[in-house]
Write an enzyme that holds these catalytic residues in place. Structure first.
Site, PDB file in Angstrom:
ATOM      1  N   GLY A 190       0.814  -1.209   0.000  1.00  0.00           N
ATOM      2  CA  GLY A 190       0.000   0.000   0.000  1.00  0.00           C
ATOM      3  C   GLY A 190       0.848   1.259   0.000  1.00  0.00           C
ATOM      4  O   GLY A 190       2.081   1.208   0.111  1.00  0.00           O
ATOM      5  N   ASP A 191       0.173   2.402  -0.208  1.00  0.00           N
ATOM      6  CA  ASP A 191       0.825   3.724  -0.192  1.00  0.00           C
ATOM      7  C   ASP A 191       1.923   3.865  -1.238  1.00  0.00           C
ATOM      8  O   ASP A 191       2.904   4.584  -1.036  1.00  0.00           O
ATOM      9  CB  ASP A 191       1.384   4.029   1.208  1.00  0.00           C
ATOM     10  CG  ASP A 191       0.324   3.945   2.279  1.00  0.00           C
ATOM     11  OD1 ASP A 191      -0.835   4.272   1.970  1.00  0.00           O
ATOM     12  OD2 ASP A 191       0.648   3.541   3.412  1.00  0.00           O
ATOM     13  N   LYS A 240      -0.770   5.269  -5.582  1.00  0.00           N
ATOM     14  CA  LYS A 240      -1.874   4.940  -6.503  1.00  0.00           C
ATOM     15  C   LYS A 240      -2.732   6.173  -6.800  1.00  0.00           C
ATOM     16  O   LYS A 240      -3.134   6.398  -7.938  1.00  0.00           O
ATOM     17  CB  LYS A 240      -2.763   3.832  -5.894  1.00  0.00           C
ATOM     18  CG  LYS A 240      -2.029   2.519  -5.664  1.00  0.00           C
ATOM     19  CD  LYS A 240      -2.903   1.506  -4.954  1.00  0.00           C
ATOM     20  CE  LYS A 240      -3.221   1.858  -3.513  1.00  0.00           C
ATOM     21  NZ  LYS A 240      -2.079   1.850  -2.588  1.00  0.00           N
ATOM     22  N   GLY A 264      -5.932   5.633   1.968  1.00  0.00           N
ATOM     23  CA  GLY A 264      -5.699   7.078   1.985  1.00  0.00           C
ATOM     24  C   GLY A 264      -4.920   7.388   0.721  1.00  0.00           C
ATOM     25  O   GLY A 264      -3.753   7.022   0.627  1.00  0.00           O
ATOM     26  N   HIS A 265      -5.578   7.996  -0.249  1.00  0.00           N
ATOM     27  CA  HIS A 265      -4.941   8.252  -1.548  1.00  0.00           C
ATOM     28  C   HIS A 265      -4.726   9.752  -1.714  1.00  0.00           C
ATOM     29  O   HIS A 265      -5.673  10.528  -1.656  1.00  0.00           O
ATOM     30  CB  HIS A 265      -5.810   7.691  -2.681  1.00  0.00           C
ATOM     31  CG  HIS A 265      -5.938   6.193  -2.633  1.00  0.00           C
ATOM     32  ND1 HIS A 265      -6.677   5.467  -3.528  1.00  0.00           N
ATOM     33  CD2 HIS A 265      -5.380   5.285  -1.799  1.00  0.00           C
ATOM     34  CE1 HIS A 265      -6.578   4.170  -3.236  1.00  0.00           C
ATOM     35  NE2 HIS A 265      -5.807   4.039  -2.184  1.00  0.00           N
ATOM     36  N   GLN A 316      -4.944  -0.391  -1.108  1.00  0.00           N
ATOM     37  CA  GLN A 316      -3.973  -1.286  -0.452  1.00  0.00           C
ATOM     38  C   GLN A 316      -2.958  -1.819  -1.488  1.00  0.00           C
ATOM     39  O   GLN A 316      -2.714  -1.153  -2.465  1.00  0.00           O
ATOM     40  CB  GLN A 316      -4.667  -2.442   0.288  1.00  0.00           C
ATOM     41  CG  GLN A 316      -5.448  -2.025   1.530  1.00  0.00           C
ATOM     42  CD  GLN A 316      -6.815  -1.436   1.251  1.00  0.00           C
ATOM     43  OE1 GLN A 316      -7.619  -2.036   0.576  1.00  0.00           O
ATOM     44  NE2 GLN A 316      -7.082  -0.264   1.771  1.00  0.00           N
ATOM     45  N   LEU A 369      10.806   8.255  -7.086  1.00  0.00           N
ATOM     46  CA  LEU A 369      12.211   8.065  -7.444  1.00  0.00           C
ATOM     47  C   LEU A 369      13.052   9.205  -6.873  1.00  0.00           C
ATOM     48  O   LEU A 369      14.203   9.010  -6.480  1.00  0.00           O
ATOM     49  CB  LEU A 369      12.341   8.005  -8.975  1.00  0.00           C
ATOM     50  CG  LEU A 369      13.702   7.570  -9.508  1.00  0.00           C
ATOM     51  CD1 LEU A 369      14.008   6.124  -9.124  1.00  0.00           C
ATOM     52  CD2 LEU A 369      13.777   7.716 -11.033  1.00  0.00           C
TER      53      LEU A 369
HETATM   54  P1  GDP Z   1      -1.580   5.560  -2.157  1.00  0.00           P
HETATM   55  O1  GDP Z   1      -2.267   5.063  -0.939  1.00  0.00           O
HETATM   56  O2  GDP Z   1      -0.971   4.470  -2.961  1.00  0.00           O
HETATM   57  O3  GDP Z   1      -2.443   6.449  -3.007  1.00  0.00           O
HETATM   58  O4  GDP Z   1      -0.357   6.457  -1.639  1.00  0.00           O
HETATM   59  P2  GDP Z   1      -0.419   7.573  -0.472  1.00  0.00           P
HETATM   60  O5  GDP Z   1      -1.114   8.768  -1.004  1.00  0.00           O
HETATM   61  O6  GDP Z   1      -0.913   6.986   0.793  1.00  0.00           O
HETATM   62  O7  GDP Z   1       1.121   7.834  -0.249  1.00  0.00           O
HETATM   63  C1  GDP Z   1       1.950   8.286  -1.255  1.00  0.00           C
HETATM   64  C2  GDP Z   1       2.585   9.614  -0.802  1.00  0.00           C
HETATM   65  O8  GDP Z   1       3.659   9.932  -1.660  1.00  0.00           O
HETATM   66  C3  GDP Z   1       1.654  10.802  -0.884  1.00  0.00           C
HETATM   67  O9  GDP Z   1       1.980  11.708   0.130  1.00  0.00           O
HETATM   68  C4  GDP Z   1       1.942  11.394  -2.253  1.00  0.00           C
HETATM   69  O10 GDP Z   1       1.657  12.785  -2.336  1.00  0.00           O
HETATM   70  C5  GDP Z   1       3.421  11.155  -2.329  1.00  0.00           C
HETATM   71  N1  GDP Z   1       3.957  10.952  -3.689  1.00  0.00           N
HETATM   72  C6  GDP Z   1       3.412  10.283  -4.742  1.00  0.00           C
HETATM   73  N2  GDP Z   1       4.274  10.221  -5.771  1.00  0.00           N
HETATM   74  C7  GDP Z   1       5.395  10.850  -5.344  1.00  0.00           C
HETATM   75  C8  GDP Z   1       6.670  11.087  -5.946  1.00  0.00           C
HETATM   76  O11 GDP Z   1       6.957  10.682  -7.075  1.00  0.00           O
HETATM   77  N3  GDP Z   1       7.596  11.741  -5.185  1.00  0.00           N
HETATM   78  C9  GDP Z   1       7.337  12.180  -3.931  1.00  0.00           C
HETATM   79  N4  GDP Z   1       8.304  12.811  -3.267  1.00  0.00           N
HETATM   80  N5  GDP Z   1       6.150  11.982  -3.340  1.00  0.00           N
HETATM   81  C10 GDP Z   1       5.200  11.313  -4.032  1.00  0.00           C
HETATM   82  P1  IMO Z   2      -3.808   2.522   0.645  1.00  0.00           P
HETATM   83  O1  IMO Z   2      -4.967   2.301  -0.292  1.00  0.00           O
HETATM   84  C1  IMO Z   2      -1.160   0.928   3.703  1.00  0.00           C
HETATM   85  C2  IMO Z   2      -2.844  -2.085   6.401  1.00  0.00           C
HETATM   86  C3  IMO Z   2      -2.973  -1.696   7.860  1.00  0.00           C
HETATM   87  C4  IMO Z   2      -2.770  -3.050   8.514  1.00  0.00           C
HETATM   88  C5  IMO Z   2      -3.485  -4.000   7.552  1.00  0.00           C
HETATM   89  C6  IMO Z   2      -4.889  -4.367   7.958  1.00  0.00           C
HETATM   90  O2  IMO Z   2      -3.706   3.917   1.125  1.00  0.00           O
HETATM   91  O3  IMO Z   2      -2.554   2.005   0.034  1.00  0.00           O
HETATM   92  P2  IMO Z   2      -7.181  -3.031   7.895  1.00  0.00           P
HETATM   93  O4  IMO Z   2      -7.598  -1.758   8.573  1.00  0.00           O
HETATM   94  O5  IMO Z   2      -7.281  -2.974   6.407  1.00  0.00           O
HETATM   95  O6  IMO Z   2      -7.858  -4.242   8.461  1.00  0.00           O
HETATM   96  O7  IMO Z   2      -5.624  -3.206   8.286  1.00  0.00           O
HETATM   97  O8  IMO Z   2      -3.505  -3.337   6.304  1.00  0.00           O
HETATM   98  N1  IMO Z   2      -3.486  -1.156   5.446  1.00  0.00           N
HETATM   99  C7  IMO Z   2      -2.819  -0.294   4.670  1.00  0.00           C
HETATM  100  N2  IMO Z   2      -1.515   0.011   4.627  1.00  0.00           N
HETATM  101  N3  IMO Z   2      -2.018   1.524   2.854  1.00  0.00           N
HETATM  102  C8  IMO Z   2      -3.329   1.210   2.861  1.00  0.00           C
HETATM  103  O9  IMO Z   2      -4.192   1.655   1.942  1.00  0.00           O
HETATM  104  C9  IMO Z   2      -3.788   0.294   3.836  1.00  0.00           C
HETATM  105  N4  IMO Z   2      -5.003  -0.217   4.158  1.00  0.00           N
HETATM  106  C10 IMO Z   2      -4.795  -1.105   5.119  1.00  0.00           C
HETATM  107  O10 IMO Z   2      -1.981  -0.764   8.229  1.00  0.00           O
HETATM  108  O11 IMO Z   2      -1.405  -3.392   8.523  1.00  0.00           O
HETATM  109 MG    MG Z   3      -2.311   5.402   1.124  1.00  0.00          MG
END
Ligand code: GDP
Ligand code: IMO
Ligand code: MG
Length: 432
Positions: A12-13, A16, A40-41, A225, A333
């Site tokens: 995750g994170d 996306k 959390g996107h 995720q 990157l």
């Molecule tokens: P998601 O859950 O896959 O949508 O990712 P999140 O939003 O939770 O976490 C990604 C974090 O990285 C966010 O704070 C974005 O703003 C940041 N982000 C995404 N792409 C880049 C990148 O290429 N460089 C940097 N420095 N930050 C990025």
């Molecule tokens: P995005 O879409 C990162 C993790 C939680 C925990 C496990 C189970 O932003 O990438 P849950 O509440 O789903 O039962 O928790 O999954 N987890 C994530 N980690 N990004 C997420 O979503 C996540 N959604 C759940 O931290 O380890």
């Molecule tokens: Mg996220």
């Protein structure tokens, strides 16, 4: 016409949200297919940051429609807060812009209470869930006692179901988990209010997508995720309760799998994980802290610090197989800029043997040690690069190494959080 699925290849994170926002320009609709507000996107557009938990990451485009599929578990309180938050910013979220599947399951207060009380009871062996009630809601879905959004349109059915469920949940909460019981009246009244507010958004997502596809429109499927949090294919039991893998884009929206054309796997240029569970390439040293600080690795949903480590390519190759990835998008990157050298985990060492796959047995995975390949780093600022050729040679070599090892072409390289900080090598809607 093409249908493109965006999924996370790690835990995750991966970024996306940013990639979905970018690709929305080429689609008529963006649809979430699993997970809930555990996601959390983050998007950064014109310097303004937005974080979406339930509403698809295409909502900032005024002419696109966003859909929440049947595979999503919906906390209606969170959805309403997101809708109101967007309206305050002048972004109209009307039923014309947002549709909610009639078959999506609802998160109720007892799901959250159980999630939180269970984690507390587990103590050190907790999963580290987001505490949003995701697991207990999916459990009810599979146990056939879940409440779906369509139930919001029949008040007597809604009340009956809440009442029947609450009796059992309260028994479990108080007698087994030692938590406080919840009150029926308050929940029923609140969900009847919610019914009034959300009913206009409820649609048949499957039918709508089918009709859009018949009109040759492009559809974008937004995963939440990541593959290694998948309940079947991830590091079980340290996973979420849904299937974040690409195949679920079909089940979670109600369209046949033959209609999915491209699968974009999002790869963060290093690895992070929130919550408990195995993480072979984790760095608990200075470099780990460096990545956490430079990458601002704090959860978009819970604010928890993310564990950081080198890029695990064993994890990536596994994800390419499970998802059938056709395109890679490498994000963050720029975070690696400034390091003298960068390591890539290409195999696991386990009891004197080299493993090229992620073992299913948790005890074995916990004993795996990373086997690293080392590459030279770069010092130049890359956050404004628009073409691969503009990247320093060592950064280009890093991208090429990932592409070669994983066996899928890189279409997108992200060099900063902003929408424009992106190198687009190939458009997944045009190269299936
Ligand atoms: P998601 O859950 O896959 O949508 O990712 P999140 O939003 O939770 O976490 C990604 C974090 O990285 C966010 O704070 C974005 O703003 C940041 N982000 C995404 N792409 C880049 C990148 O290429 N460089 C940097 N420095 N930050 C990025
Ligand atoms: P995005 O879409 C990162 C993790 C939680 C925990 C496990 C189970 O932003 O990438 P849950 O509440 O789903 O039962 O928790 O999954 N987890 C994530 N980690 N990004 C997420 O979503 C996540 N959604 C759940 O931290 O380890
Ligand atoms: Mg996220």
């Amino acid at each position: 016409m093409a249908n493109v699925v965006v999924i996370g290849t790690q835990w995750g994170d991966e970024g996306k949200g940013k990639v979905v926002d970018l690709l929305t320009a080429h689609a008529s609709r963006v649809v979430r297919f699993q997970g809930g507000n555990n996601a959390g996107h983050t998007l950064v557009v014109d310097g303004e940051k937005s974080i979406f938990h339930l509403i698809p990451s295409g909502i900032l485009y005024p002419d696109k429609r966003c859909l929440i599929g049947n595979g999503v578990v919906v906390d209606p309180e969170v959805l309403l807060v997101e809708i109101i938050g967007l309206r305050k910013r002048g972004i109209t979220v009307t039923p014309k812009r947002l549709g909610l599947s009639e078959r999506a399951h609802l998160i109720l207060p007892y799901h959250k209470a159980i999630d939180i009380a269970r984690e507390k009871a587990k103590g050190k062996s907790k999963i580290g869930t987001t505490g949003r009630g995701i697991g207990p809601c999916y459990e009810d879905k599979v146990a056939r006692v879940g409440i779906r959004t369509v139930d919001l349109t029949e008040p007597h059915v809604l009340k009956e179901k809440i009442n029947a469920n609450l009796e059992e949940k309260n028994f479990y909460l108080t007698n087994f988990l030692g938590a406080e019981p919840l009150e029926y009246q308050r929940i029923a009244e609140r969900y009847l209010e919610i019914a009034d507010q959300l009913s206009p958004f409820i649609v048949d997502v499957s039918l709508e997508l089918d009709e859009a596809m018949e009109r040759n429109e492009n559809i974008l499927f937004e995963g939440a995720q990541g593959t290694h949090l998948d309940v079947d294919h991830g590091t079980y039991p340290f996973v979420t309760s849904s299937n974040p893998v690409a195949a679920n884009a079909s089940i979670g929206t109600g369209i046949g799998p033959s209609r999915l054309d491209s699968i974009v796997g999002i790869v963060k240029a290093y690895t992070t994980r929130v919550g408990s569970g195995p993480f072979v390439s984790e760095l608990t040293d200075e470099t780990g802290h460096y990545l956490q600080k430079r990458g601002q690795e704090f959860g978009s949903t819970t604010g928890r610090p993310r564990r950081c480590g080198w890029l695990d390519m064993v994890v990536l190759r596994y994800s390419a197989r499970i998802n059938g990835i056709t395109h890679l998008a490498i994000t963050k990157l720029d975070v690696l800029t400034g390091l003298d050298s960068i390591c890539l985990c290409t195999a696991y060492e386990h009891e004197g043997k080299m493993l090229e796959n992620v073992p299913a047995k948790l005890s074995a995975l916990n004993r795996c040690r990373p086997f690293y390949e080392e590459m030279d780093g770069w010092k130049e600022d890359i956050s404004g690069a628009q073409l691969l050729e503009e990247l320093p040679k060592n950064a280009q070599a890093y991208v090429k190494r990932i592409e070669g090892f994983v066996g899928a072409p890189v279409s997108i390289v992200s060099v900063g959080p902003g929408r424009e900080q992106t190198i687009l090598c190939a458009n997944p809607f045009e190269s299936g």
